[in-house]
Design an enzyme around this catalytic site. Structure first.
Site, PDB file in Angstrom:
ATOM      1  N   SER A   1       0.906  -1.154  -0.122  1.00 42.15           N
ATOM      2  CA  SER A   1      -0.018  -0.024  -0.081  1.00 42.15           C
ATOM      3  C   SER A   1       0.865   1.157  -0.191  1.00 42.15           C
ATOM      4  CB  SER A   1      -1.014   0.104   1.207  1.00 42.15           C
ATOM      5  OG  SER A   1      -1.959   0.949   1.122  1.00 42.15           O
ATOM      6  N   THR A   2       0.826   2.086   0.811  1.00 43.66           N
ATOM      7  CA  THR A   2       1.574   3.335   0.880  1.00 43.66           C
ATOM      8  C   THR A   2       3.194   2.919   0.835  1.00 43.66           C
ATOM      9  OG1 THR A   2      -0.136   4.219   2.635  1.00 43.66           O
ATOM     10  CG2 THR A   2       1.732   5.624   2.395  1.00 43.66           C
TER      11      THR A   2
ATOM     12  N   HIS B   1      -2.516  -1.180  -3.460  1.00 38.49           N
ATOM     13  CA  HIS B   1      -3.579  -0.208  -3.005  1.00 38.49           C
ATOM     14  C   HIS B   1      -3.659   0.870  -4.087  1.00 38.49           C
ATOM     15  CE1 HIS B   1      -4.212  -2.022   1.157  1.00 38.49           C
ATOM     16  NE2 HIS B   1      -4.951  -2.753  -0.027  1.00 38.49           N
TER      17      HIS B   1
ATOM     18  N   MET C   1      -0.244   1.101   5.310  1.00 41.37           N
ATOM     19  CA  MET C   1      -0.929   1.399   6.307  1.00 41.37           C
ATOM     20  C   MET C   1      -1.825   0.203   6.745  1.00 41.37           C
ATOM     21  SD  MET C   1      -1.297   3.768   8.716  1.00 41.37           S
ATOM     22  CE  MET C   1      -2.277   4.619   9.848  1.00 41.37           C
TER      23      MET C   1
ATOM     24  N   ASP D   1      -4.551  -4.798   6.215  1.00 46.24           N
ATOM     25  CA  ASP D   1      -4.806  -5.723   5.019  1.00 46.24           C
ATOM     26  C   ASP D   1      -3.795  -6.479   4.498  1.00 46.24           C
ATOM     27  OD1 ASP D   1      -6.449  -6.608   2.755  1.00 46.24           O
ATOM     28  OD2 ASP D   1      -5.680  -4.966   1.455  1.00 46.24           O
TER      29      ASP D   1
END
Length: 360
Positions: free
Chosen positions: A181-182, A207, A300, A303
């Site tokens: 993600s991030t 993501h 973050m 997930d």
């Protein structure tokens, strides 16, 4: 309670500034310290007080957001979230923003902006919190409260049932599933650029919004020896090929005999994401078992943590990116806490270790 996250909103639209301010300040851990209609006004505000996070529009008068971002990263590195209308043609611009140092993206439609932003208020606040924790230019991430409302989040049960628990016999073909993600766009680029053309088949959930994933896959395809494309329903998982889950859809691994393919379908948000890493990892536990390698990377939230544990319980090799090399040590940390990762490794070792695990 940690100090509030101070946010500066930079956007030439007064309605967007007003809506984002209302959304962010609904969270008691976030404070909008000010707004600016263009980069020059933003620069003056930053001279007065450096924010923890900046939301930055791309198209603005006097100076575009990408140019301002590059200047900012040279002079005063601050976590930046791009807030822009994303179209197929505009996605390449946002990829340039990620390369220039932006940590994430908030999308706004060309019409009905206020209603769209209000509808996605939880995601927007989560993105800002993740950005505040990001390590930028040697700056340590800010300690912030975890994303709100974990009890409200759907699990992978909303998309497909859990693995049966029966071990699957090993075949000659291995498949690798990765989630990020991030900070993941540049982390994944580093891993994939290090892979040879005969690498095992790989499926990735990063993501990202829709359209953005296609441009991301095309960019990686031009940089890597492996072939990279945005996944389409029914695509086979082949040696030397990488499939990127499309934004706005869940991507699952399925098996027919000894061959794997992906299923791309609609579904509810899982762990507040679509695509969800948990959905991909659970499908890998069900379809591949010990023939899989699972890797969870910077990001973050949580997930992927449950899904990675299911993969490990099904016999897969599982790895988590370490804290030192993660832009945001959220998803890997949750996986490690659940004992889902058999090994914690730095970003620079991921390509090497996934090849060794697949060869074994």
């Amino acid at each position: 309670m940690p100090n509030k996250i101070r946010v500066l909103i930079v956007d030439d639209s007064a309605s967007v500034r007003q809506t984002l301010t209302a959304i962010l300040e609904e969270d008691p851990s976030i404070e909008v310290m000010g707004t600016a209609a263009d980069p020059f006004s933003a620069a003056r505000r930053i001279q007065e007080q450096v924010p923890d996070v900046i939301t930055l529009d791309v198209e603005m008068p006097r100076m575009d957001g990408i140019t301002f971002l590059r200047k900012l990263m040279q002079q005063c590195p601050v976590p930046v979230v791009m807030c822009s209308s994303l179209t197929e043609s505009g996605s390449e611009t946002l990829l340039q923003a990620m390369e220039a140092g932006a940590v994430d993206v908030i999308l706004k439609p060309r019409v009905g902006v206020a209603d769209h932003l209000a509808e996605h208020h939880l995601q927007i606040r989560d993105v800002v919190k993740a950005a505040a924790r990001a390590k930028i230019g040697g700056r340590p991430g800010k300690a912030v409260r975890a994303p709100e409302g974990p009890a409200k989040k759907l699990t992978a049960d909303a998309v497909l049932p859990p693995p049966s628990g029966k071990p699957m016999s090993r075949t000659t073909e291995m498949v690798v599933c990765m989630g990020a993600s991030t900070g993941g766009t540049e982390a994944l680029r580093e891993v994939l650029e290090a892979l040879p053309a005969n690498s095992p088949g790989i499926v990735i959930v990063q993501h990202m919004p829709e359209h953005f994933t296609r441009a991301f896959a095309q960019r990686l395809n031009g940089l890597c020896e492996v072939d990279v494309k945005e996944a389409e329903d029914g695509d086979p998982v082949l040696r030397g090929h990488v499939l990127i889950a499309p934004g706005g859809k869940h991507t699952m691994l399925e098996r027919q005999g000894a061959r794997y393919h992906v299923s791309v379908r609609d579904g509810p948000l899982v762990s507040r994401h679509r695509p969800s890493v948990d959905v991909l990892f659970r499908s890998a536990a069900r379809a591949a078992g010990s023939n899989a390698v699972g890797i969870i990377m910077t990001g973050m939230g949580d997930d992927g943590a449950r899904g990675l544990l299911e993969m490990r319980q099904a016999g897969a090799r599982t790895f988590a990116q370490d804290e030192a090399s993660s832009i945001v040590f959220g998803m890997p940390k949750e996986a490690i806490a659940r004992d889902a990762a058999e090994k914690v490794i730095p970003l620079s070792h991921i390509a090497r270790d996934l090849l060794a695990a697949a060869a074994r």
